[in-house]
Design a protein around this motif. Sequence first.
Motif, PDB file in Angstrom:
ATOM      1  N   ARG A 167       3.030  -0.787   5.720  1.00  0.00           N
ATOM      2  CA  ARG A 167       1.680  -1.127   6.195  1.00  0.00           C
ATOM      3  C   ARG A 167       0.986   0.098   6.793  1.00  0.00           C
ATOM      4  NH1 ARG A 167       4.447  -5.853   7.693  1.00  0.00           N
ATOM      5  NH2 ARG A 167       4.772  -5.080   9.821  1.00  0.00           N
ATOM      6  N   CYS A 170       0.020   2.225   3.364  1.00  0.00           N
ATOM      7  CA  CYS A 170      -0.433   1.671   2.075  1.00  0.00           C
ATOM      8  C   CYS A 170      -1.932   1.780   1.856  1.00  0.00           C
ATOM      9  CB  CYS A 170       0.023   0.217   1.918  1.00  0.00           C
ATOM     10  SG  CYS A 170      -0.783  -0.940   3.059  1.00  0.00           S
ATOM     11  N   PHE A 199       6.236 -10.045   0.123  1.00  0.00           N
ATOM     12  CA  PHE A 199       5.551  -8.902   0.719  1.00  0.00           C
ATOM     13  C   PHE A 199       4.448  -8.399  -0.203  1.00  0.00           C
ATOM     14  CE2 PHE A 199       4.777  -4.545   1.927  1.00  0.00           C
ATOM     15  CZ  PHE A 199       4.790  -4.603   3.309  1.00  0.00           C
ATOM     16  N   HIS A 203       0.217  -8.552   0.855  1.00  0.00           N
ATOM     17  CA  HIS A 203      -0.391  -7.302   1.303  1.00  0.00           C
ATOM     18  C   HIS A 203      -1.216  -6.680   0.172  1.00  0.00           C
ATOM     19  CE1 HIS A 203       2.922  -7.897   4.134  1.00  0.00           C
ATOM     20  NE2 HIS A 203       2.207  -7.183   4.984  1.00  0.00           N
ATOM     21  N   LYS A 204      -2.246  -5.993   0.556  1.00  0.00           N
ATOM     22  CA  LYS A 204      -3.092  -5.301  -0.408  1.00  0.00           C
ATOM     23  C   LYS A 204      -2.525  -3.908  -0.645  1.00  0.00           C
ATOM     24  CE  LYS A 204      -7.908  -4.173  -1.476  1.00  0.00           C
ATOM     25  NZ  LYS A 204      -9.315  -4.199  -0.986  1.00  0.00           N
TER      26      LYS A 204
END
Length: 218
Positions: A167, A170, A199, A203-204
């Motif tokens: 995180r 990313c 995950f 998440h982007k």
Amino acid sequence: MTEELIAAFYAQRNPAKAGFMAAYMKDKFPFLGISKPERAALQRDFLRGARQAAAVDWGLVARLWALPEREFQYLACDYLAAVKGRVAADDIGRLAGLVTAKSWWDTVDALAAVIVGDLCARRPELVGSYVVGWSTGENLWLARTAILFQLKYKEKTDTEVLGLVIRNTCGTKEFFLNKAIGWALREYSKTDREWVRAFVAGHKLHPLSVREGSKYLT
């Protein structure tokens, strides 16, 4: 023995191979042109003796890192791998220095997954006090190390740390970070496919990270 080994490396120089090897590494470093099997044969006795030493010879590592040809940095990484059990907690700064000097994926990945990974497995307090912070810093190679240091942990992977460092990194367009994220996720998916699936879905991530990380999810 060290100077004899360095001389042996230079004696094995192969200019024809050196050009191809340098080109493969985007001409970041000069090469002697010694292939990995040839290098392994040259350094076998040296590493056998190094495993018997009581302490890490950091002067030797610095000497090899200072030499221009890339094979000497590979030798330093192989030496550290041979003596990794004697790398101490207060050596973490030295390892960070190696990651950030003559940086490219070849040495950084060896240091991250083998040396830093082993040290942090033995001294997990270093993860919170050093490695997680690397994922928020400006040096992309330290950030890559933070992503990859658990690469060989399998079921011992700390998923909270893995998720945190991903995180933290990313949102970048940096190829070497997005590739590392995908690699770390792909490797951990061999252990816990559902964690990685969740995950990735939650998440982007950069498309490169998704593509690499999802390789074993289908």
